[in-house]
Each structure stands twice: as structure tokens, then as C-alpha cells.
Motif scaffolding. Sequence first.
Motif, PDB file in Angstrom:
ATOM      1  N   ASN A 191      -9.840   6.931 -12.360  1.00 28.65           N
ATOM      2  CA  ASN A 191     -11.031   7.010 -13.202  1.00 28.65           C
ATOM      3  C   ASN A 191     -11.630   5.633 -13.493  1.00 28.65           C
ATOM      4  O   ASN A 191     -12.449   5.483 -14.380  1.00 28.65           O
ATOM      5  CB  ASN A 191     -10.774   7.818 -14.488  1.00 28.65           C
ATOM      6  CG  ASN A 191      -9.657   7.216 -15.315  1.00 28.65           C
ATOM      7  OD1 ASN A 191      -9.053   6.232 -14.892  1.00 28.65           O
ATOM      8  ND2 ASN A 191      -9.400   7.766 -16.480  1.00 28.65           N
ATOM      9  N   LEU A 192     -11.205   4.645 -12.701  1.00 28.77           N
ATOM     10  CA  LEU A 192     -11.900   3.357 -12.732  1.00 28.77           C
ATOM     11  C   LEU A 192     -12.763   3.260 -11.481  1.00 28.77           C
ATOM     12  O   LEU A 192     -12.455   3.865 -10.456  1.00 28.77           O
ATOM     13  CB  LEU A 192     -10.887   2.207 -12.749  1.00 28.77           C
ATOM     14  CG  LEU A 192     -10.508   1.642 -14.123  1.00 28.77           C
ATOM     15  CD1 LEU A 192      -9.837   2.716 -14.975  1.00 28.77           C
ATOM     16  CD2 LEU A 192      -9.582   0.463 -13.972  1.00 28.77           C
ATOM     17  N   PHE A 233      -7.074  -5.867  -9.835  1.00 25.77           N
ATOM     18  CA  PHE A 233      -5.997  -6.371  -8.988  1.00 25.77           C
ATOM     19  C   PHE A 233      -6.156  -7.861  -8.698  1.00 25.77           C
ATOM     20  O   PHE A 233      -5.159  -8.573  -8.580  1.00 25.77           O
ATOM     21  CB  PHE A 233      -5.870  -5.538  -7.707  1.00 25.77           C
ATOM     22  CG  PHE A 233      -5.138  -4.253  -7.949  1.00 25.77           C
ATOM     23  CD1 PHE A 233      -3.763  -4.250  -8.093  1.00 25.77           C
ATOM     24  CD2 PHE A 233      -5.811  -3.058  -8.109  1.00 25.77           C
ATOM     25  CE1 PHE A 233      -3.062  -3.083  -8.368  1.00 25.77           C
ATOM     26  CE2 PHE A 233      -5.131  -1.883  -8.373  1.00 25.77           C
ATOM     27  CZ  PHE A 233      -3.759  -1.895  -8.506  1.00 25.77           C
ATOM     28  N   LYS A 239       0.907   7.503  -1.059  1.00 24.43           N
ATOM     29  CA  LYS A 239      -0.103   8.288  -1.731  1.00 24.43           C
ATOM     30  C   LYS A 239      -1.146   7.305  -2.250  1.00 24.43           C
ATOM     31  O   LYS A 239      -0.814   6.206  -2.636  1.00 24.43           O
ATOM     32  CB  LYS A 239       0.549   9.016  -2.900  1.00 24.43           C
ATOM     33  CG  LYS A 239       0.157  10.439  -3.068  1.00 24.43           C
ATOM     34  CD  LYS A 239       0.985  11.074  -4.176  1.00 24.43           C
ATOM     35  CE  LYS A 239       0.467  10.690  -5.544  1.00 24.43           C
ATOM     36  NZ  LYS A 239       1.305  11.175  -6.633  1.00 24.43           N
ATOM     37  N   VAL A 275       0.870  -1.179   0.000  1.00 24.58           N
ATOM     38  CA  VAL A 275       0.000   0.000   0.000  1.00 24.58           C
ATOM     39  C   VAL A 275       0.902   1.223   0.000  1.00 24.58           C
ATOM     40  O   VAL A 275       1.678   1.430   0.926  1.00 24.58           O
ATOM     41  CB  VAL A 275      -0.933   0.023   1.224  1.00 24.58           C
ATOM     42  CG1 VAL A 275      -1.795   1.284   1.201  1.00 24.58           C
ATOM     43  CG2 VAL A 275      -1.815  -1.207   1.246  1.00 24.58           C
ATOM     44  N   ALA A 334      -2.847   5.275  -4.589  1.00 28.03           N
ATOM     45  CA  ALA A 334      -2.320   4.940  -5.906  1.00 28.03           C
ATOM     46  C   ALA A 334      -3.141   3.863  -6.586  1.00 28.03           C
ATOM     47  O   ALA A 334      -2.641   2.813  -6.944  1.00 28.03           O
ATOM     48  CB  ALA A 334      -0.866   4.520  -5.805  1.00 28.03           C
ATOM     49  N   LEU A 335      -4.441   4.086  -6.717  1.00 26.02           N
ATOM     50  CA  LEU A 335      -5.241   3.181  -7.539  1.00 26.02           C
ATOM     51  C   LEU A 335      -5.735   4.002  -8.713  1.00 26.02           C
ATOM     52  O   LEU A 335      -5.533   5.204  -8.763  1.00 26.02           O
ATOM     53  CB  LEU A 335      -6.410   2.634  -6.719  1.00 26.02           C
ATOM     54  CG  LEU A 335      -5.962   1.811  -5.516  1.00 26.02           C
ATOM     55  CD1 LEU A 335      -7.138   1.502  -4.621  1.00 26.02           C
ATOM     56  CD2 LEU A 335      -5.303   0.535  -5.976  1.00 26.02           C
ATOM     57  N   TYR A 336      -6.380   3.331  -9.677  1.00 20.74           N
ATOM     58  CA  TYR A 336      -6.758   4.051 -10.879  1.00 20.74           C
ATOM     59  C   TYR A 336      -7.982   4.906 -10.601  1.00 20.74           C
ATOM     60  O   TYR A 336      -9.083   4.406 -10.392  1.00 20.74           O
ATOM     61  CB  TYR A 336      -6.981   3.069 -12.017  1.00 20.74           C
ATOM     62  CG  TYR A 336      -5.676   2.394 -12.366  1.00 20.74           C
ATOM     63  CD1 TYR A 336      -4.758   3.049 -13.164  1.00 20.74           C
ATOM     64  CD2 TYR A 336      -5.327   1.172 -11.822  1.00 20.74           C
ATOM     65  CE1 TYR A 336      -3.530   2.494 -13.455  1.00 20.74           C
ATOM     66  CE2 TYR A 336      -4.108   0.596 -12.106  1.00 20.74           C
ATOM     67  CZ  TYR A 336      -3.211   1.260 -12.923  1.00 20.74           C
ATOM     68  OH  TYR A 336      -1.996   0.710 -13.183  1.00 20.74           O
TER      69      TYR A 336
END
Lengths: 373, 611, 371
Positions: B448-449, B458, B442, B439, B444-446
Motif C-alpha cells: 500500500n505504498l 529502500f 514472493k 529478492v 515482498a514490497l509494501y
Amino acid sequence: MWARIFALVIKEFLAILRDKASRMVLIGPPVIQLMVFGYAASFDLEHIPYAVLDQDGGAAARELVARFAGSPNFTEVARLTHQGQIAPLIDNREVLLVLRLDANFSRDLLATHAGNGPARVQVLIDGRNSNTASLALNDVTSILMRFNRDWAARHGQRGPPAELVVHAWFNPNLQSRWFIVPGIVALLTLVVTLLVTGLSVAREREMGTFDQLLVTPLRPHEILIGKAVPGFVIGLLEAGFIVLMAVLWFQVPFVGSPLALLLGLSLFLLAAIGIGLMISSLAVTQQQGLLGVFLFLVPAIILSGFATPIANMPEAVQALTYLNPMRYVLIIVRGVFLEGSTIRMLIPQYWPLALMALFSMGAATWLFRHRMG
Amino acid sequence: MSAKTELALVLAGVDKQFRQGKRSTQALTQLSVQVQRGRITGLMGPDGAGKTTLMRLAAALLHPDAGEVQVLGLDTRTQASLIQQQIGYMPQRFGLYEELSLRENLDLYADLQGLPDAERAARCAELLRLTALSPFAARRAGDLSGGMKQKLGLACTLLRAPTLLLLDEPTVGVDPISRRELWSIIQTLHGQGATVLVSTAYLDEAERCDDIILLDQGRCLAQQPPAAFTAPLAGHCWRVRHAGMHRRALQESLLTRPGVRDATLQAEGVRVLLAENPPQPAPDEDWQPQPPRFEDAFISLLSPPSTPGQPAPAMSTPSRDQRASDPVPRSSAVTVDGGMAPAPRAGSTQPPAATSSSEPVIEVQNLRRSFGSFEAVKDISFSVTRGEVFGLLGANGAGKTTTFRMLCGLLPASSGVLRVAGVDVRQATATARARIGYVAQKFALYGNLSTQQNLHFFASAYGLRGARRQARLAWAEQEFALTDYLGTNTGALPLGFKQRLALACALMHEPRILFLDEPTSGVDPLARRAFWRRINHLAESGVTIMVTTHFMDEAEYCDHLVLMSRGEVLAFGSPQAIRAQATTPDHPEPSMEDAFVQLIQTHESDSRQAA
Amino acid sequence: MNRQRLRGLIRKEFLQVLRDPSAIAIAFVLPVILLLLFGYGVSLDAREVPIAVVIDSPTPQTASFVAGLDYSPYFAPRYVATAAAASEALMAGQVSGILWLRGDFDRLLLTGRTAPIGVWLNAVDANHATLLRGYLEGVWQDWMLIQAETAGLALAMPVVAEPRIWFNPAVRSRDFLVPGLIAVIMTLIGALLTALVIAREWERGTMEALMASPVTMGEILLGKLIPYFLLGMGGLLLSVAMAVWLFQVPLVGSFWLLVLCSALFLLVALGMGLLISTLAKNQFVAGQVAIIVTFLPAFILSGFIFDIRSMPEAVQIITHLVAARFYVAILQTLFLAGNVWPLILTNAAALLLMMLIFLGITRAKSRKRLD
């Protein structure tokens, strides 16, 4: 492995297509640009604006002038009365050329019976665009040739001893649109592909998501495939659309094998995607990515033979164009459209593209993991 | 002076709404607060309470939808430029120009604030002395450590000696030493008569303020001096010790008892906040009364009272935004809680380190990493056993993040041995990566998904398929109460949910080791508590946790710690052992923070002398 | 407008440029490389075009015709034995055209009839083919004049054109392409320099700190415009110097007028970049938009290479949206024709209008507020 790649591909598609702005960027501009450029990018002069200064005024002079007025290629803008009017018209680009028949024109023309002459028509041309000037001069010469032939026949003079009988292969009416529009297929495909791939890794790096990707068991080549497939699919769809438009809307003949075109475009897309991803993973920031895209895009287009022939370039620059994927794909696209090239004939163009795709993709894969803050 | 000019900042009936596309969020609702001149006023509240919005309104960077904001007697709507000439505002992410040197940044802001050239030299010298940054004046701002950046940001806002100073979370992401330094600067300014409004997520900082404004969901819960917050809680705070029980187990046990509103690890025992007096000690427990702290007041005001028999705060103790929007009944959260780590609880009366095999899961030997001529990590060695919570502490720039990135395989080591989950990270990175979860600091996942698309992605990226994939996806949705947000773009999720989703994604493949890089930075105390309970359960179920943090109270949750300074390992051991190292006759019972500050300062002065 | 604040902002921007060499690269290295590549690479003038020549029965007559081809700088004739071999070479792209003098060339010529000269051109590139035809006609015309004089044959051309190509008598395409290239390159540079700078301040959080200081939005924008304007002018002067000295393009008009008009155009280009940057607030979108709206329109719609007068009405109207169009007209005129005031003033006025529009919208869209 395939399930992982499939998931990546889905993710990339969603990332590109879920955002309204980036959807627009991929669909709007290519369509608009195709329409505008398809019409704009042409060397063919139609309505050349010209003026006439007829200082002779005789019947023969009037007949000659009328031939220009009757030609669809020429549009008379002004009839001049004295020499001083010529310069401002040309300087301000109001006319492309001025025809000047001096006071001796009729006399000289009639004197040709006696083997004197010939009569001269001064053609004053704006040479700021020398290409336009040359083409306009060609058109003037054609009209004069026809006039001469008719004049000779009417006055019982002997025709020219020999005559050029010109056949234009692949493009009988010499329409430059037939040449340019297939080029636009390659041009816009390249731009769209670079838009999709050129900033994508740099953006993920800046957002921190690339790290998240790198800690999963995904291998660099899987990430590469995941990023390449959407660019490939979108590029191929857009290319297909543009090809259809070229044939159906712009009426460019398509005489070759669609399969040869598909193969060529696919190889070209792979090379372009590889270069885009290479730029993207080389760049630490999006600004650098953007700069990289421009640095590739601009020379790739200008030195491709899209508008100016590669043969006109100096040797050294010509050698440079062998590194340009656009060079090969333009030959393929135009060959298939106009010359009816087959896969076999295009092999010399296919293999450099394949080599470039292989190299750039390999480099991008390596850079994914080795280029770190 | 009229009563009105005594007030530096007045918000009267302020509403503020943000619109993003079709969604709109109410940031502030009918908020009326005042800040008095010459005082330090603290702005506290959970995530999404509206702290930053309030700061920006006061800096005249936002206009209220309704109501009025007056700064130094001036209206923010009409007199913004006059206000901006008199205030100093330090945004949460103070934008330093990283390419410019420290001195050049100062010069820029001196120009922007119209500081006359004649006064400049003296003022800059004074500020450099105050912030102790003089030796670094020529260094590029981008090369400064996080703490120094914050001090420079503060210095930039102070150039023209502002009448009102607005500081938005100046201490986030800053190590304890820099945090103390920042506060001593604020206090110096206060001594010089400045008015300060400071927002913070560190509740211990409340005690340094004259006045506290407690916000929640855009409304003011209370505005009073810190003492007034803690006074009603006198006699409700205790420290509990149990001779034979591990602290974490004791904490779990205490949390399930009726009337216990909060239990946190503190020094050798567990600090407990009771809803009512008196305590009912279980056998072998030693209860000592403690003075109440602001944190206790914060918990008791913001966390709803628990019903008997239910743990409070429960696993998914909601951050405030969840309570507003998440209809999941709390009882369901409890069953999830039970389902997560059912077995280990029985054995959890002993330290987890003892129950697991002693074979190390992470092994670091003579690890080095240099960037050019700079050695970020100098020859460090440590090992982590299975099921441990292992903390990596250190000042900003000590080499924690570099070490962390090497462990995750994100950064190649220059030399040394790195074994994670039995695999040499330097050789078989992909195999090692399949066994870890990560993790990032910051989010840090997408963005705009949607939540669901991120989860699915994932799950596939970790190679889950078939029934297991279905089961893990269902688990993630349930466990982290994400069901209501499945269709939402993750960029638009409330902070607390982003963090949960990040954790859900990292745990999707049931990793053996979980890496958490400052997971709680900028997160409010309620969410942090919930987060740590989750982590503890994970550790008990056998997952090894590796964590970095700047919250020293969180270091108490770790089984072992490594304290890094200047790329070296300064101390290694249990929290107790580290605290013991810092024990002196003057300081018989140092807190973790005291120990941290003392050890690092001693080390740095030693190494400075050696150099 | 406060001079001290503006000074601070400009100095900051310059320092950033100095520390991050990419901006210097954009302003100085990019124009040099692009101009070198394109100045040498882009040419519409065919030279030594390979052409297959088939002569069925060589005679002095055919030799005299072919001598004209040999002598012409435009052609590199290759003598091929049979028409079939020539056609093969044309198909394979080894030659651009075929010239076939049949066996009866001599006979027809001497009996006073008109002998056909067969010409086949690869017309895939129609422009190239048209130019080749023109060159061939030139060779043919010269041959006939010589024939008339030497062989005493009657002149068969009552009227001949006497071309006077103004401004570019040598018909060097480089002379008009290089000034046009300057316009394309300046469009790129202007947009590249500024397209990301405001978006970057938003992304890095520096904008919020700037806004909370007493600085005004006008000062922030000027603080961006002035440094990049100076950089851009530096790049421009470099380009002009290269055009004049390296590529030997004559600069007929006034140098100072050129500088003035270029300054105006640069402001338009920078203004467009600033506008993109201000509206996007996000480097990714700003970058994509910059790619789309700058290069290709400036390349295709500016009149740099494709003459605007050959475009359909509707497209001609669209070209008025492309600032480079006006600048290309000014550059081609100033370089080759001189100070043609009416033309320069109208185009400069258009540039001025565009500049006001871009900068005006940018100013209106950048409020000193976060919502």
C-alpha cells in the motif's frame, strides 16, 4: 543511522495512513467511543424509577411520598394499591425500588413524640445490580434524613445528637463522570496503540516484507524505533485530543500540571508500544497476534482500577496489578486532572512505567531477529 | 451425439472486467474458444493474458460481463451447481488444509464431492497409488514438499472422476521430477477418457497437449495443435557454437544481429531463432539446424519483430502489459541497456570467472542447520567467486531455501562457517547485509505504498544519501522504466513491474552480491528472457549472483551450480560438468532437466537403500 | 443441504481446531483464566477501607462512636493525632477519608445540641466515595439508636428506612458481576473464534478450492458455525459451573433456560464474528474490527458494570446495538431473580432478531463467486 530510522518512520506512517480502512479505524472509533463511553460509563443514578405502595394514606405519609416525587433523582413510575403488584414490577425491572408505607405509618410517626417508634418505610430494592441498589438506598436515606430533620424541627423534637458533615475532596458533587472520563483517556490510548503495533510485525511476517527488512543493514533497534515512533505520535495525538474533549466537552476540571500528564502519557505509550510490539513479534500469524492483543488488553483494562477499585481486589490480584501499566497511568491521569498532582508527586508511578517500557522494548527488539519460522 | 455435446467448454464472445476502486482492468475481450471432449488442451500466454480468469469462468466462479460460457452443455450463470458437480478445478494456489493430514484432506474433498462411502476406500487407494503418495497418507499436508502438495491437490480434485478437469498452472514452483510425475498423472487420466484444460508457464509442456489455446491481453491469438504452431518455423531454428567464445558472450553477440528473434543458452551452445532463412554465420561459428519447439512459436507470435541493429529482445523486453500501457520508446530502453554495463562487454568474450579475482565472495564450509530433530542442511560446503552467476538447484524440500536464508542472514546456522563478501555472517550480520541485495520469491514490497515511496524507503534503509541517493533513484526509475508507475500503489502493479521494482530495490545500494530466490517462478517466458539478460549484465559488471530456480533451462545461465538433495550437495560444477555426470551411453546428450532428474533419482534411491 | 458435505466440513473444522490448539485455548482456557481473574478481581464492595480518625479529646462518647467504626467490616480506622497529619495522609493516598471528632463533641452532645462530625472523603472515585458515605451513615445511624437506648436520649429519627434488598440480600457485587462477566467473556470468545476463520480461508486460498466443489455457501457457513458453537457452549458451561461452584453465585432460575438463552447469545456472537470475517476478507482488518466492536462495547455498554438506567437517553438507545446488553439482563435475572418470563422473553426475542440479522447479512454477503 538517523536517516535510516527516519525513512522507516515515514514508511510506517504511510503504511498506516495510506489505506483508507486503517485510517478510519484509527480516527472513527476512538471519537465515537469517547462520546458514547463518556456518557455511558457512569455510576450516577439520575431518574431512579420507583413505585409507591402507600397503605397508610395519612397526611404525613403523603408528605413523605411527595418528597420523593420532588427529588430530581427519582421518577415515580406507578402508584400501587396492593402488595401483589410489587413483585412483577421489580422482577421485570420496570422499577428499581418500591417504597411501602404500611397502615401503621402515621400512627408510629406520631408516637415518636412519646419516645416510641420510629416509623418504618420499607424500601424494596432490585438487588441484581448491587452497586445500583446501594447507591439508590443512599439516596433514599438522604431524603429520609432531610424529612426527619424538618419533621423534628416542626414538631419541636430534639434534633439528632450528632450529624455527619461530609466534604468531598477533588470532586465536590461526587460525579462519577469526573472519575471515568480521565480513565477513558488511558483506555482509548491503550486500544489505539495496540491496534497500531499489535499486528504490525505479524502482518509483515505473513506478507514476507519483514524478511526484506531484515536483509537491509537496518539493525533490530532501528526497526523497533521505526515501528514505535508512529504508534507514539498517533497515540499522543489521540490522547491529546481526548484530554481536550474531556476538559472542553465533558467539563472535567484539569487542576494539575500538563507537563506531568505529558510525561506520564509518554511513558505509558512507550510501555504499551513495547508490549504491542512484543506480542506482535512473538506471534507467527496474525491470528495469534490478535489473540495476544486480547489476552493483554482485557485483563489490563479490567484489572486497572478503571471501573472497580484495585483496593477491593484480593491481595494476590492486587499484586498482579503492579505489572499492569494501566494501573499507573490511571493514577497519573486522575491525579493530574482532579487532584493537581505534580511531577514530583507522581514519581512512584513514573518509574514502573519507564521500567516496563525498557523491558518490553528490549524484549521486542530481541524477538525481531530470534523469532523465525 | 450432437456436435455441441462434443464440446466440453465453450466461451462465446466473453468479456470480463475487474473493478478495484476507480481502476478497472479488462481481463478478457470478446473471447471465443472451445475445448473438445477427450483431449488435453493447453492454455498458454504471457502474464496478464487472462488465463486464470478463463479458468474461473469455466469453474462458474466468475460470471462473464458479456457473452456466454457453457460447460458440458450447461450455462455457468444459471446452472453453476450442476457444473460444479461434474468438473474438477484445481486453482493456482490449491488450498490444502495444512493442519490436516493428507488422508484427512482427501476425506474432506470426498465428502464435499459426495463420493459414496462404499466407493471411497477403493478410489482413495487408486489415487494414492496414481500419485505415489501412499507412504505419506498420515503426514500433515503442511509438511509435504511443494511437489507432493500439488499432487495431493490434484488427487483431491480427481476423487469423483470429473468429466472436465481444469488445472490452473499445476506445475508452478514444482521441481522437474514432480513436474514429470504430475504430467504422467494427467496423461493417465487422459487415457481414461478425461477432458483436461491445463494452463502453464512451462512452454515445453505444450508439446504434451493435443491442442493449444494461446491467449494474449484477453484475446485468443490462436487455437491449434502444437505441431501447427511449430510447423511454419521449420528451418528457422539453429544451434550455434563458437570454439573460443563463452556462451553468454556468444548469445549477446547473436542477439544484436539482424534477423535473430531469440537466442537462448542450450547445452554447449546457443539456440537461435531466425526471422528468415538462411543463417549468416560469422567466422568460427558452427551452425546446426534444430527442430522447432513450441517456445519458438510463442516467442515469434508474442515478441514483436526486431528492427535491424537493435537487440531483440531488448533489456526491457516488455511483458505484454507494458506494451499496452508503457509509452517509453524502445530505443530508450536500448540506451539504458548500454548504460548499464558498458565496460565489461569488451572483455566479455571470456568467461567472467576468469576475468575476476579468484578470491571467493561466498564461502560455505560444513554448514548445518536443523529444525528440532530434522536436519534440513547437512554439512554442505561450496564457494562462489566474484562476478559469477551461481545456481542453487534441487528438488522441493532439498534444503535450498534454508541454505539461502542462512546466507542472507535471515536464519542462524546451527554450525559451520559462512562468509559473505568477506564478512562472517554469523558475527557481523549488519555489515554483511549492507553488501548484499535480496529478492524474495514472493513479491515482498509494501503493497500500500507507491512505487516511489518504496524506492525512497529502500534507498534510505540502505543508508544512501545526498547526491548518490538522487543518482541511484534516478537510475532505478530509468533503468527499470518505472517512471509511469511512480505514483501507483505497488500492490496494484502488473506482475512484471512488481518484479522489476523488487529488483530495483535490491540493487539500490549497488550490492556486491545479489540473492534471487526463484525470481522467475510463475513469470512468462518473455519476461524471463528480459530478466536474465539483466542478470547477465549485472554479473559482467562484477556483481555476484546467487539464484535458485526450478527452470532447468535457466540453470544453463549459471557459471556454477550446486545440486542439492535431502540437505546434501549432490553435484557441484559448471552446467557442462553436471550434464556430463549424467551422460550415459543411452543418453549421450542429456538436457539439464534430464541430468537433474537422473542425478536426484539415483541419489534418492541410493540413500533409501542405505537407510 | 447435503448431510455428507456438511459432515465433511464440520469434521475438517474440528480437526483444524484440534491441531491448532489456539482455538481450544480460546474456548476453554480463556474463560477459566478470565473468570478467575475477574471473579476475584472485580468487586465494587469496599472492605476495610483505611480511614483516618482524629479525636481532639477522647471521652466515653467519642469512644462509643468510634467503636462502631472499629466494628464495621467496611472500615479500618487509623488513629491520627492531628487534623493536619490526617489531611497529609489523605493527600498521599494512604487513607480514603478523614473522620474528625472535635474537642466540643461531648459538650454539644450533652447540652442537647447537634454535634457536627466532620468527614472528608477523597472523591476522585465518586462511586467509591458515595458508597463510603453510605457506610458511614450506617455507622452513624446505629450509633444513634444505641445512644437512644442506653443514654436514654430521645430518638431523633422519626422515620427510618427498612431496606429489603431483593435477589441479593448480602449486597455482594460479585453476584451480579460474575454473570455479567460471563456475557463479556462469551462475546470475546464468540468473536475471536470466528472473526478470522473465513478471512483465513480467503488468504490461504482454500476458499477457492471449496467454492469450486459442489458445496453450497450455506453449507460452508454452517460448517463454520456448528463446530465453534459446540466449542463455545463447552466454554459457557464451564463458566456457569465456575460461577455456581467457585464463586457461589446462586442460580435461582432454570438451568435449561440459561442454556437455551446462552445458545441464542452465542449464535449472535458467532454470527457477528462471521460477518466481520466475511466482509473483511483480510485477517488484519478483521482483527482490528473485532478488537474495536467486541470488548469495549460489551464492557461498558452492556449493563455489566455501568447500569444502563444511569445513562442518558441517547446512549441507552445505542446500547440496543450491543447484543451483550440483552444477555446480561437475562443472566443477572436468571442467576439472581429466577424465571421472570416477560423480561426473559423480550430480551431473548431481541437476541433472536440480532442473530437473524447477523447470519442473514453474512449469508447474503457470501456468494459463491469470486467477483
